[in-house]
Design a protein around this motif. Structure first.
Motif, PDB file in Angstrom:
ATOM      1  N   TYR A  25      36.607  28.440  41.114  1.00  0.00           N
ATOM      2  CA  TYR A  25      37.977  28.937  41.070  1.00  0.00           C
ATOM      3  C   TYR A  25      38.371  29.587  42.392  1.00  0.00           C
ATOM      4  O   TYR A  25      39.453  29.356  42.909  1.00  0.00           O
ATOM      5  N   LEU A  26      37.488  30.424  42.900  1.00  0.00           N
ATOM      6  CA  LEU A  26      37.875  31.324  43.990  1.00  0.00           C
ATOM      7  C   LEU A  26      37.569  30.810  45.396  1.00  0.00           C
ATOM      8  O   LEU A  26      38.204  31.255  46.347  1.00  0.00           O
ATOM      9  N   CYS A  68      38.915  35.570  37.287  1.00  0.00           N
ATOM     10  CA  CYS A  68      39.160  34.719  38.466  1.00  0.00           C
ATOM     11  C   CYS A  68      40.637  34.349  38.544  1.00  0.00           C
ATOM     12  O   CYS A  68      41.244  34.408  39.620  1.00  0.00           O
ATOM     13  N   LEU A  72      43.279  35.340  41.492  1.00  0.00           N
ATOM     14  CA  LEU A  72      44.102  34.356  42.210  1.00  0.00           C
ATOM     15  C   LEU A  72      45.586  34.673  42.073  1.00  0.00           C
ATOM     16  O   LEU A  72      46.341  34.570  43.041  1.00  0.00           O
ATOM     17  N   ARG A  75      46.329  37.735  44.252  1.00  0.00           N
ATOM     18  CA  ARG A  75      46.292  37.370  45.662  1.00  0.00           C
ATOM     19  C   ARG A  75      47.533  36.571  46.041  1.00  0.00           C
ATOM     20  O   ARG A  75      48.136  36.802  47.082  1.00  0.00           O
ATOM     21  N   LYS A  76      47.935  35.659  45.164  1.00  0.00           N
ATOM     22  CA  LYS A  76      49.134  34.854  45.434  1.00  0.00           C
ATOM     23  C   LYS A  76      50.368  35.758  45.493  1.00  0.00           C
ATOM     24  O   LYS A  76      51.198  35.630  46.387  1.00  0.00           O
TER      25      LYS A  76
END
Length: 172
Positions: A25-26, A68, A72, A75-76
Motif C-alpha cells: 500500500y505505502l 495504511c 495515504l 498524506r494526500k
C-alpha cells in the motif's frame, strides 16, 4: 508456553509478511514497519478479546489495511493543502514581498561600517550583547554603543515599518 512466549512466536512468524502487505500500500518500508508494530501493540492490548491465531491474524490484516489507507488519505490531503498554497497567488506575493524586504534590510546593513555590520548580524543571529562582546573581544558597553549607532544609521535609510521589522528581528 507462557502468553508472552506465544505472542513472541506469533509476532516472529507473521511480522515479515505483514510488513510486505503494508508496504504494498505505502511503498515505504519504514512507515510500513511502524504500522505493523502499532498493530501488534494494539492486538496485545486486546488479547483478552481475540480468540485464536486465525482471529488475531484477521484482525492484524484489517488493522494494517485501514491504517495504511488512513495514512495515504492523510498524506494526500496534506499534499493537496500544500499544492493549493503553493499554487495560490498570495503564496508567491508573500514570498516576493518577504524577499524584497530582506533585500532592502540587507543592503542597508552592508552600507554600515564593518564593525556595525558584525554587531547587527550577530544580533540578528540571536546572540545577546554579552555573547557578541565575547565573540568580538570587546566590552558589552562597546557593543551597545555600536548597536545604537548602527540603528541610528539604519533608521535614516529604512522606512519606519522596515526599521520596526528589523528591530523585531533583532529581538528574536
Amino acid at each position: 508456553m507462557s502468553e508472552e512466549e506465544g505472542f513472541k512466536e506469533f509476532f516472529e512468524e507473521h511480522y515479515p509478511s505483514l510488513c510486505i502487505f503494508a508496504n504494498r500500500y505505502l511503498q515505504n518500508e519504514a512507515v510500513s514497519a511502524d504500522i505493523v508494530q502499532e498493530a501488534f501493540v494494539c492486538i496485545w492490548s486486546k488479547r483478552e478479546c481475540i480468540r485464536g491465531a486465525a482471529a488475531a491474524k484477521s484482525y492484524l490484516y484489517k488493522y494494517i489495511k485501514n491504517h495504511c489507507l488512513n495514512f495515504l488519505r492523510d498524506r494526500k490531503r496534506h499534499q493537496e493543502i500544500i499544492k493549493e498554497r503553493v499554487e495560490s497567488f498570495d503564496f508567491y506575493r508573500d514570498i516576493l514581498v518577504e524577499r524584497e524586504v530582506y533585500d532592502i534590510i540587507y543592503h542597508a546593513i552592508i552600507d554600515l561600517s564593518f564593525q556595525q555590520q558584525q554587531v547587527i548580524e550577530l544580533s540578528l543571529d540571536g546572540l545577546s550583547n554579552k555573547e557578541i562582546a565575547e565573540q568580538l573581544n570587546i566590552t558589552i558597553n562597546t557593543v551597545k554603543t555600536i548597536k545604537q549607532r548602527a540603528f541610528r544609521a539604519l533608521r535614516k535609510v529604512l522606512t519606519p515599518s522596515l526599521f520596526v521589522l528589523l528591530c523585531i528581528l533583532g529581538e528574536n
